[in-house]
Design a protein around this motif. Structure first.
Motif, PDB file in Angstrom:
ATOM      1  N   VAL A  58      -1.261  12.206   3.186  1.00  0.00           N
ATOM      2  CA  VAL A  58      -0.353  11.557   2.233  1.00  0.00           C
ATOM      3  C   VAL A  58       0.473  12.679   1.622  1.00  0.00           C
ATOM      4  CG1 VAL A  58      -0.147  10.170   0.147  1.00  0.00           C
ATOM      5  CG2 VAL A  58      -2.007   9.707   1.761  1.00  0.00           C
ATOM      6  N   LEU A  59       1.734  12.791   2.006  1.00  0.00           N
ATOM      7  CA  LEU A  59       2.567  13.939   1.646  1.00  0.00           C
ATOM      8  C   LEU A  59       3.907  13.485   1.093  1.00  0.00           C
ATOM      9  CD1 LEU A  59       1.886  16.078   4.848  1.00  0.00           C
ATOM     10  CD2 LEU A  59       0.877  16.435   2.587  1.00  0.00           C
ATOM     11  N   ASN A  60       4.393  14.219   0.108  1.00  0.00           N
ATOM     12  CA  ASN A  60       5.695  13.936  -0.496  1.00  0.00           C
ATOM     13  C   ASN A  60       6.553  15.191  -0.452  1.00  0.00           C
ATOM     14  OD1 ASN A  60       7.703  12.518  -2.004  1.00  0.00           O
ATOM     15  ND2 ASN A  60       7.043  13.604  -3.835  1.00  0.00           N
ATOM     16  N   VAL A  61       7.753  15.052   0.083  1.00  0.00           N
ATOM     17  CA  VAL A  61       8.726  16.146   0.115  1.00  0.00           C
ATOM     18  C   VAL A  61       9.719  15.915  -1.019  1.00  0.00           C
ATOM     19  CG1 VAL A  61      10.508  17.305   1.462  1.00  0.00           C
ATOM     20  CG2 VAL A  61       8.479  16.417   2.611  1.00  0.00           C
ATOM     21  N   GLU A  62       9.792  16.882  -1.929  1.00  0.00           N
ATOM     22  CA  GLU A  62      10.725  16.791  -3.050  1.00  0.00           C
ATOM     23  C   GLU A  62      11.862  17.786  -2.859  1.00  0.00           C
ATOM     24  OE1 GLU A  62       8.958  16.693  -7.047  1.00  0.00           O
ATOM     25  OE2 GLU A  62       7.003  16.619  -6.043  1.00  0.00           O
ATOM     26  N   VAL A 115      -2.347   5.454  11.667  1.00  0.00           N
ATOM     27  CA  VAL A 115      -2.316   4.484  10.568  1.00  0.00           C
ATOM     28  C   VAL A 115      -2.509   5.130   9.203  1.00  0.00           C
ATOM     29  CG1 VAL A 115      -3.051   2.539  11.988  1.00  0.00           C
ATOM     30  CG2 VAL A 115      -4.767   4.001  10.917  1.00  0.00           C
ATOM     31  N   GLN A 116      -3.074   6.334   9.143  1.00  0.00           N
ATOM     32  CA  GLN A 116      -3.278   6.988   7.852  1.00  0.00           C
ATOM     33  C   GLN A 116      -2.329   8.169   7.681  1.00  0.00           C
ATOM     34  OE1 GLN A 116      -7.297   7.914   6.715  1.00  0.00           O
ATOM     35  NE2 GLN A 116      -7.900   5.771   6.635  1.00  0.00           N
ATOM     36  N   GLN A 117      -1.103   8.019   8.135  1.00  0.00           N
ATOM     37  CA  GLN A 117      -0.056   9.010   7.915  1.00  0.00           C
ATOM     38  C   GLN A 117       1.007   8.392   7.010  1.00  0.00           C
ATOM     39  OE1 GLN A 117       1.417  10.395  11.700  1.00  0.00           O
ATOM     40  NE2 GLN A 117      -0.568  11.205  12.335  1.00  0.00           N
ATOM     41  N   PHE A 118       1.131   8.928   5.809  1.00  0.00           N
ATOM     42  CA  PHE A 118       2.076   8.421   4.823  1.00  0.00           C
ATOM     43  C   PHE A 118       2.948   9.592   4.365  1.00  0.00           C
ATOM     44  CE2 PHE A 118      -1.657   5.752   4.709  1.00  0.00           C
ATOM     45  CZ  PHE A 118      -1.134   4.463   4.702  1.00  0.00           C
ATOM     46  N   VAL A 119       4.246   9.493   4.627  1.00  0.00           N
ATOM     47  CA  VAL A 119       5.180  10.555   4.274  1.00  0.00           C
ATOM     48  C   VAL A 119       6.247   9.968   3.356  1.00  0.00           C
ATOM     49  CG1 VAL A 119       6.771  12.295   5.141  1.00  0.00           C
ATOM     50  CG2 VAL A 119       4.759  11.678   6.492  1.00  0.00           C
ATOM     51  N   ARG A 137       0.834  -1.213   0.000  1.00  0.00           N
ATOM     52  CA  ARG A 137       0.000   0.000   0.000  1.00  0.00           C
ATOM     53  C   ARG A 137       0.862   1.254   0.000  1.00  0.00           C
ATOM     54  NH1 ARG A 137      -4.826   0.590   3.206  1.00  0.00           N
ATOM     55  NH2 ARG A 137      -3.478   1.452   4.824  1.00  0.00           N
ATOM     56  N   ARG A 138       1.906   1.275   0.807  1.00  0.00           N
ATOM     57  CA  ARG A 138       2.789   2.447   0.853  1.00  0.00           C
ATOM     58  C   ARG A 138       3.471   2.672  -0.491  1.00  0.00           C
ATOM     59  NH1 ARG A 138       4.013   4.962   5.584  1.00  0.00           N
ATOM     60  NH2 ARG A 138       3.120   4.046   7.468  1.00  0.00           N
ATOM     61  N   LEU A 139       3.968   1.613  -1.091  1.00  0.00           N
ATOM     62  CA  LEU A 139       4.635   1.760  -2.381  1.00  0.00           C
ATOM     63  C   LEU A 139       3.637   2.121  -3.474  1.00  0.00           C
ATOM     64  CD1 LEU A 139       7.133  -1.224  -2.093  1.00  0.00           C
ATOM     65  CD2 LEU A 139       7.713   1.207  -2.153  1.00  0.00           C
ATOM     66  N   ALA A 140       2.402   1.650  -3.360  1.00  0.00           N
ATOM     67  CA  ALA A 140       1.369   2.031  -4.332  1.00  0.00           C
ATOM     68  C   ALA A 140       1.057   3.516  -4.226  1.00  0.00           C
ATOM     69  CB  ALA A 140       0.110   1.196  -4.114  1.00  0.00           C
ATOM     70  N   LEU A 141       1.052   4.067  -3.000  1.00  0.00           N
ATOM     71  CA  LEU A 141       0.841   5.502  -2.834  1.00  0.00           C
ATOM     72  C   LEU A 141       2.024   6.294  -3.367  1.00  0.00           C
ATOM     73  CD1 LEU A 141      -0.709   5.582   0.750  1.00  0.00           C
ATOM     74  CD2 LEU A 141      -1.878   6.111  -1.385  1.00  0.00           C
ATOM     75  N   LEU A 189       9.833   6.521   7.402  1.00  0.00           N
ATOM     76  CA  LEU A 189       9.253   6.657   8.739  1.00  0.00           C
ATOM     77  C   LEU A 189      10.188   7.558   9.528  1.00  0.00           C
ATOM     78  CD1 LEU A 189       8.211   2.933   9.375  1.00  0.00           C
ATOM     79  CD2 LEU A 189       6.714   4.846   8.789  1.00  0.00           C
ATOM     80  N   ASP A 190      10.165   8.832   9.156  1.00  0.00           N
ATOM     81  CA  ASP A 190      11.098   9.794   9.732  1.00  0.00           C
ATOM     82  C   ASP A 190      10.445  10.512  10.910  1.00  0.00           C
ATOM     83  OD1 ASP A 190      13.783  11.306   9.093  1.00  0.00           O
ATOM     84  OD2 ASP A 190      12.301  12.836   9.589  1.00  0.00           O
TER      85      ASP A 190
END
Length: 612
Positions: free
Chosen positions: A304-308, A267-271, A185-189, A279-280
């Motif tokens: 669901v957040l992505n830092v670039e 459980v619904q925190q994806f960074v 699931r994490r990799l799919a997100l 998992l920082d």
């Protein structure tokens, strides 16, 4: 009595070189902790190979079978033995360990898996022939021809058969299968443009599909929205805010849920960092800080957040599992995440999550034993009109009118215009605490005390931001003895603490002097306050404790200064409260994260009464 030291022998220890099998098994202890770790490494290899479709099969929680099939670029027959060699990789050339653009780069996963299980790799490159190689317990077989259309199939059987002691530390099949599903699931997100399938093959046959995610279409946000909705459910995406902030070469993008859509756990925190699931502790702490003014301590935000950023500004080579990262400018990243999320939350205004209305509708129930009424059994509209006219109270007929006046009361023009506003026009107050308002699409029920409490609280916070926190100088500074590390950590954040009225200065050695405290807190035990601040600094790398205490006092002041339950309000007062809610950010939830209003759609209300 002198006990012998077990680690010291009488004979001089001999230094020896470990063989390759032992080295790989030691490395496997770091890289392959459980079946989910193996799935993570293999799926990341498939993503690095440019796969657009990835299928993951497992049996018995991954203990007896893990198979990952992809349609990536594949490997040639000459590449297969090299891929199973330790520290052999196609991701980097070894000259720059900071400029990493791929998931994997250490070259440890495949040899580690082959040293503790029975590993078979079958692969084919475009324009070449398929080939296969098997390695079991660290012993590699010969490369043989195979049949495969494209891509790579990696099959791992009997994980940890070569190290049976490790099997005792695995959990039940169900727990290990749950961990595998979470990894996928994490990799799919992280990769919304890639299709994923997860299948449980326990018991043989074609297996049972446990998870499926089709490749998203459109731009990044459209694809991510579809993927998030499929993985976390439609409720999350219906109550999520789009986040897209860029500053100083850093970009934060993704979706963050409204505070009223909080969860009981994280459980619904994806960074993600450059698309890599992490998992920082610093990033998760910043996420919690961004919401701390809107949620109680037992609730957790969903996001669901992505830092670039430039790969050279983040070190992903901190741990073999690559779940931890280290930023070159951690404060800049933390500031971006907090400010970006708070800006998005402020932009939501008074909006509350739709799940609040869903829970309200679920609380309504039809009378037990009530007969179902079908559409064909209902009277027509004309019949209803005649029935209403018949039931209207009798009134004297005025001269010049042939018909009795209608019993329906027309709303005044001002109220009719207000129904077009988001929170509508106030119609009534029930139980001296709840305002009923009519909107164009339905109705709104407002908790007048909770709503006004948030409004007063936001007003007090604005005043504090404009005038600052008043500090109370102590007549005799309080001296607190700390350890050298704690004193240094506290003084490093002295400027930040001073903004909220807490002034701390060095006093020689490892002692510090507390000279000022926030006046609004009254009498404060300085030593206990400093130790609480230090605990938060050690946990999150920053401290919001003093600010939280100040704002807690403001929250109590707002509670006492707001409209009390039981007070009757006039129509103009109720409408004024609704208008201020519409203009005030975060007014959709009270100071404790509870909703301040519930909106019910007319269609839902009609469905409750069987009219639809």
């Amino acid at each position: 009595m002198n006990a012998p030291e077990p680690k010291i022998s009488a004979a001089r220890p001999v230094i020896r070189q470990l063989d390759e099998a032992a080295i790989n098994r030691i490395a496997a202890g770091e890289v392959v902790e459980r079946p989910a770790s193996a799935v993570k490494e293999l799926v990341e290899n498939a993503l690095d190979a440019g796969a657009t479709r990835i299928a993951v099969d497992y049996a018995d929680g991954g203990k007896t079978l893990i198979r990952v099939t992809d349609d990536g670029c594949g490997m040639s027959a000459e590449d297969l033995p090299l891929a199973l060699s330790r520290h052999a990789t196609s991701k980097i050339d070894g000259s720059d360990l900071l400029n990493i653009h791929s998931f994997g780069f250490r070259g440890e996963a495949l040899p580690s898996l082959g040293s503790v299980g029975r590993l078979t790799i079958t692969s084919r490159v475009a324009g070449g022939d398929a080939a296969s190689v098997t390695v079991a317990g660290g012993r590699m077989g010969a490369v043989r021809p195979a049949a495969l259309t494209r891509g790579t199939v990696v099959e791992l059987r009997d994980l940890f058969y070569a190290t049976p002691a490790r099997l005792k530390f695995l959990r039940s099949d169900r727990a290990e299968a749950t961990a595998i599903a979470e990894v996928v699931r994490r990799l799919a997100l992280a990769e919304p443009a890639v299709a994923f399938t997860l299948r449980d093959m326990t018991g043989g046959g074609e297996g049972r599909v446990m998870f499926r995610a089709d490749a998203g279409n459109g731009d990044f946000f459209d694809a991510l929205r579809d993927r998030v909705g499929g993985v976390l459910g439609a409720d999350f995406i219906d109550n999520a805010l789009r986040v897209d902030v860029e500053r100083e070469g850093l970009r934060l993008s993704g979706y963050a849920a409204l505070p009223t859509y909080s969860r009981g756990s994280s459980v619904q925190q994806f960074v993600f960092v450059n698309g890599r699931p992490v998992l920082d502790r610093m990033l998760l702490g910043a996420l919690r800080v961004a919401y701390f003014d809107f949620l109680s301590r037992d609730r957790h935000p969903a996001a669901v957040l992505n830092v670039e950023c430039d790969p050279e500004r983040v070190d992903v080579n901190v741990h073999p599992a690559k779940a931890e990262v280290r930023f070159r400018e951690p404060e800049a990243v933390r500031s971006l995440l907090i400010s970006g999320l708070r800006t998005a939350l402020s932009g939501a205004g008074h909006r509350a999550s739709s799940t609040v209305a869903d829970a309200t509708l679920a609380a309504f129930s039809a009378p037990q034993g009530a007969a179902r009424v079908y559409q064909m059994d209902r009277p027509s509209g004309a019949a209803l009109s005649r029935g209403f006219a018949f039931q209207a109270p009798l009134q004297p007929v005025q001269a010049g009118f042939a018909e009795a006046p209608s019993a329906r009361v027309e709303p005044v023009a001002e109220a009719a215009d207000l129904t077009a506003r988001p929170l509508g026009a106030a119609r009534a107050q029930v139980h001296e605490n709840y305002i009923i308002a009519q909107t164009e699409r339905g109705m709104v029920i407002v908790d007048q005390h909770a709503a006004h409490e948030r409004l007063v609280y936001e007003r007090l916070k604005r005043q504090m931001a404009e005038t600052g926190v008043t500090a109370q100088a102590l007549l005799i500074p309080e001296i607190v003895d700390l350890s050298p590390n704690d004193a240094a950590r506290l003084l490093e954040h002295a400027d930040e603490l001073r903004r909220f009225g807490l002034t701390v200065e060095p006093f020689g050695g490892s002692a510090v002097a507390v000279r000022e405290v926030p006046a609004i807190l009254g009498t404060v035990p300085a030593a206990a306050l400093l130790r609480d601040v230090l605990d938060e600094l050690a946990d999150l790398g920053t401290s919001q404790l003093v600010q939280a205490k100040v704002e807690a006092v403001l929250s109590r002041m707002a509670c006492h200064g707001s409209i009390r339950s039981g007070r009757q309000m006039r129509a103009d007062e109720m409408n004024a409260l609704l208008r201020e809610m519409e203009a005030t950010p975060h007014s959709g939830q009270c100071n404790h994260g509870r909703p301040t209003y519930v909106e019910l759609q007319l269609a839902d209300i009609e469905r409750l009464f069987g009219r639809r």
